[in-house]
Design a protein around this motif. Structure first.
Motif, PDB file in Angstrom:
ATOM      1  N   GLY A  91       0.817  -1.207   0.000  1.00  0.00           N
ATOM      2  CA  GLY A  91       0.000   0.000   0.000  1.00  0.00           C
ATOM      3  C   GLY A  91       0.846   1.250   0.000  1.00  0.00           C
ATOM      4  O   GLY A  91       1.877   1.319   0.678  1.00  0.00           O
ATOM      5  N   GLY A  92       0.429   2.246  -0.795  1.00  0.00           N
ATOM      6  CA  GLY A  92       1.174   3.486  -0.895  1.00  0.00           C
ATOM      7  C   GLY A  92       0.553   4.592  -0.072  1.00  0.00           C
ATOM      8  O   GLY A  92      -0.654   4.601   0.194  1.00  0.00           O
ATOM      9  N   ASP A  93       1.400   5.549   0.334  1.00  0.00           N
ATOM     10  CA  ASP A  93       0.929   6.657   1.164  1.00  0.00           C
ATOM     11  C   ASP A  93       1.771   7.893   0.862  1.00  0.00           C
ATOM     12  O   ASP A  93       2.986   7.879   1.079  1.00  0.00           O
ATOM     13  N   PRO A  94       1.163   8.971   0.335  1.00  0.00           N
ATOM     14  CA  PRO A  94       1.934  10.189   0.073  1.00  0.00           C
ATOM     15  C   PRO A  94       2.312  10.886   1.366  1.00  0.00           C
ATOM     16  O   PRO A  94       1.559  10.887   2.340  1.00  0.00           O
ATOM     17  N   GLY A  95       3.491  11.486   1.377  1.00  0.00           N
ATOM     18  CA  GLY A  95       3.947  12.215   2.544  1.00  0.00           C
ATOM     19  C   GLY A  95       3.703  13.703   2.396  1.00  0.00           C
ATOM     20  O   GLY A  95       3.236  14.176   1.355  1.00  0.00           O
ATOM     21  N   PRO A  96       4.016  14.478   3.430  1.00  0.00           N
ATOM     22  CA  PRO A  96       3.815  15.931   3.368  1.00  0.00           C
ATOM     23  C   PRO A  96       4.800  16.585   2.414  1.00  0.00           C
ATOM     24  O   PRO A  96       5.925  16.114   2.234  1.00  0.00           O
ATOM     25  N   ALA A  97       4.357  17.659   1.789  1.00  0.00           N
ATOM     26  CA  ALA A  97       5.214  18.383   0.855  1.00  0.00           C
ATOM     27  C   ALA A  97       6.355  19.054   1.600  1.00  0.00           C
ATOM     28  O   ALA A  97       6.188  19.567   2.704  1.00  0.00           O
ATOM     29  N   GLY A  98       7.529  19.025   0.966  1.00  0.00           N
ATOM     30  CA  GLY A  98       8.693  19.665   1.559  1.00  0.00           C
ATOM     31  C   GLY A  98       9.054  20.922   0.804  1.00  0.00           C
ATOM     32  O   GLY A  98       8.216  21.548   0.146  1.00  0.00           O
ATOM     33  N   THR A  99      10.314  21.298   0.870  1.00  0.00           N
ATOM     34  CA  THR A  99      10.764  22.482   0.150  1.00  0.00           C
ATOM     35  C   THR A  99      10.650  22.253  -1.349  1.00  0.00           C
ATOM     36  O   THR A  99      10.915  21.171  -1.852  1.00  0.00           O
ATOM     37  N   GLY A 100      10.226  23.266  -2.057  1.00  0.00           N
ATOM     38  CA  GLY A 100      10.064  23.147  -3.499  1.00  0.00           C
ATOM     39  C   GLY A 100       8.731  22.569  -3.904  1.00  0.00           C
ATOM     40  O   GLY A 100       8.458  22.417  -5.093  1.00  0.00           O
ATOM     41  N   GLY A 101       7.882  22.219  -2.934  1.00  0.00           N
ATOM     42  CA  GLY A 101       6.554  21.724  -3.250  1.00  0.00           C
ATOM     43  C   GLY A 101       6.481  20.246  -3.555  1.00  0.00           C
ATOM     44  O   GLY A 101       5.395  19.721  -3.810  1.00  0.00           O
ATOM     45  N   THR A 102       7.607  19.519  -3.560  1.00  0.00           N
ATOM     46  CA  THR A 102       7.567  18.087  -3.827  1.00  0.00           C
ATOM     47  C   THR A 102       7.291  17.322  -2.544  1.00  0.00           C
ATOM     48  O   THR A 102       7.670  17.747  -1.452  1.00  0.00           O
ATOM     49  N   ALA A 103       6.612  16.178  -2.684  1.00  0.00           N
ATOM     50  CA  ALA A 103       6.275  15.350  -1.531  1.00  0.00           C
ATOM     51  C   ALA A 103       6.719  13.922  -1.800  1.00  0.00           C
ATOM     52  O   ALA A 103       6.586  13.429  -2.921  1.00  0.00           O
ATOM     53  N   PRO A 104       7.261  13.225  -0.802  1.00  0.00           N
ATOM     54  CA  PRO A 104       7.691  11.837  -1.004  1.00  0.00           C
ATOM     55  C   PRO A 104       6.496  10.898  -1.097  1.00  0.00           C
ATOM     56  O   PRO A 104       5.352  11.283  -0.829  1.00  0.00           O
ATOM     57  N   TYR A 105       6.781   9.667  -1.473  1.00  0.00           N
ATOM     58  CA  TYR A 105       5.745   8.641  -1.558  1.00  0.00           C
ATOM     59  C   TYR A 105       6.305   7.377  -0.925  1.00  0.00           C
ATOM     60  O   TYR A 105       7.423   6.945  -1.254  1.00  0.00           O
ATOM     61  N   ALA A 106       5.571   6.792   0.012  1.00  0.00           N
ATOM     62  CA  ALA A 106       6.034   5.613   0.739  1.00  0.00           C
ATOM     63  C   ALA A 106       5.144   4.421   0.421  1.00  0.00           C
ATOM     64  O   ALA A 106       3.920   4.547   0.336  1.00  0.00           O
ATOM     65  N   VAL A 107       5.763   3.268   0.225  1.00  0.00           N
ATOM     66  CA  VAL A 107       5.047   2.018  -0.022  1.00  0.00           C
ATOM     67  C   VAL A 107       5.424   1.038   1.083  1.00  0.00           C
ATOM     68  O   VAL A 107       6.611   0.771   1.305  1.00  0.00           O
ATOM     69  N   SER A 108       4.421   0.503   1.780  1.00  0.00           N
ATOM     70  CA  SER A 108       4.658  -0.421   2.892  1.00  0.00           C
ATOM     71  C   SER A 108       4.100  -1.794   2.554  1.00  0.00           C
ATOM     72  O   SER A 108       3.068  -1.917   1.876  1.00  0.00           O
ATOM     73  N   PHE A 109       4.775  -2.834   3.051  1.00  0.00           N
ATOM     74  CA  PHE A 109       4.350  -4.204   2.779  1.00  0.00           C
ATOM     75  C   PHE A 109       4.917  -5.117   3.857  1.00  0.00           C
ATOM     76  O   PHE A 109       5.919  -4.803   4.513  1.00  0.00           O
ATOM     77  N   GLY A 110       4.266  -6.254   4.059  1.00  0.00           N
ATOM     78  CA  GLY A 110       4.686  -7.203   5.079  1.00  0.00           C
ATOM     79  C   GLY A 110       5.569  -8.300   4.506  1.00  0.00           C
ATOM     80  O   GLY A 110       5.335  -8.780   3.388  1.00  0.00           O
ATOM     81  N   VAL A 111       6.601  -8.706   5.259  1.00  0.00           N
ATOM     82  CA  VAL A 111       7.498  -9.789   4.865  1.00  0.00           C
ATOM     83  C   VAL A 111       7.772 -10.660   6.085  1.00  0.00           C
ATOM     84  O   VAL A 111       7.570 -10.254   7.228  1.00  0.00           O
ATOM     85  N   ASP A 112       8.256 -11.878   5.833  1.00  0.00           N
ATOM     86  CA  ASP A 112       8.586 -12.815   6.908  1.00  0.00           C
ATOM     87  C   ASP A 112       9.938 -13.432   6.585  1.00  0.00           C
ATOM     88  O   ASP A 112      10.091 -14.123   5.576  1.00  0.00           O
ATOM     89  N   GLY A 113      10.929 -13.171   7.436  1.00  0.00           N
ATOM     90  CA  GLY A 113      12.277 -13.647   7.166  1.00  0.00           C
ATOM     91  C   GLY A 113      12.664 -14.910   7.886  1.00  0.00           C
ATOM     92  O   GLY A 113      13.819 -15.339   7.803  1.00  0.00           O
TER      93      GLY A 113
END
Length: 278
Positions: A91-113
């Motif tokens: 699942g993806g989740d946009p982050g807050p905008a930083g300097t310059g107006g760009t915002a990061p994008y985070a993708v989270s997922f479950g794994v089992d090692g």
């Protein structure tokens, strides 16, 4: 750029030399690989912090990952102790905008090692592969085509009719929008066009011209995993007086076979020099 523990990634790339391709490139997906810590089920997060493109003039444009990737789909696979692979969701989740107006994008997922308790060997760490894909363009509702009169005679079709043709082993329904006397590189000496098993074609079965990009969009939108059709030839028109220069540059490419670069003027001169051997 991306951030994530031990993650490495590949995206769309192309071009020749440090300045990239002279044509337009479209980013259609991202793939990132990484090792999974030997821990029970836990959440991994990959953050795309910056997307940038470099133009032919060397200038750089920065894009907001949250805006570019918002509509993308994501999925993850991880290796198993038995050598198999297990698929999961991400699942993806946009982050807050930083300097310059760009915002990061985070993708989270479950794994089992973790590994099986009865495995006495020293198995290699498990790995994951995160794949992110851009939304596919809407497939065309119809495949327009240009056909020769010989093909229309062979099929018994008329302008505006839908005819099934075979392209690279795939059956495609095309709509004949235009009929012409002939098409380049076709004719009695060329392989006959295929119009389905029920058609008995004459010696010159005619030919059909379709747009490769439109065909591949149609196949990609079918949703059944049908592979797209690769280009096997490229026809180039050069600026006046630059044919020899372009041919030499193409033949000098490390990934090209010089014998596969054909020049019309060179072929004509060869035929004129040895007409009996043609």
């Amino acid at each position: 750029g991306t951030s994530g523990d031990g993650a490495s990634g590949d995206g769309a790339s192309g071009g020749v030399g440090a300045r990239g391709s002279g044509g337009l490139l479209t980013l259609t997906g991202l793939e990132l690989d990484g090792l999974i810590a030997e821990e029970p089920h836990h959440i991994r997060t990959v953050r795309v912090e910056r997307l940038a493109t470099t133009g032919a003039d060397g200038g750089t444009r920065t894009h907001s990952p949250a805006k570019v990737l918002a509509d993308w789909s994501s999925g993850v696979e991880q290796t198993e102790s038995d050598g198999g692979r297990k698929s999961g969701t991400a699942g993806g989740d946009p982050g807050p905008a930083g300097t310059g107006g760009t915002a990061p994008y985070a993708v989270s997922f479950g794994v089992d090692g973790t590994h099986d308790d009865d495995d006495d060997s020293y198995p290699a760490p498990k790995e994951y592969t995160l794949r992110m894909a851009a939304p596919a363009p809407k497939p065309p509702a119809r495949l327009p085509a240009v056909a020769t009169r010989a093909f229309m005679t062979a099929t018994g079709a008329g302008p505006g009719d839908t005819v099934e043709v075979t392209v690279d082993g795939l059956r495609l329904p095309v709509v004949v929008d235009r009929v012409v006397d002939e098409l380049p590189t076709t004719g009695p000496a060329a392989p006959a066009a295929s119009a389905g098993p029920s058609v008995t074609a004459p010696a010159d079965g005619g030919a059909v011209l379709v747009d490769l990009v439109t065909v591949n969009r149609y196949l990609a939108g079918s949703g059944d995993g049908t592979p797209t059709v690769p280009a096997t030839e490229w026809w180039l028109t050069t600026a006046p007086g630059r044919t020899a220069e372009v041919a030499a540059a193409l033949r000098a490419r490390p990934d090209a076979d010089p014998a596969q670069v054909l020049v019309r003027d060179e072929m004509a001169a060869e035929l004129l020099g040895d007409p009996l051997g043609a």
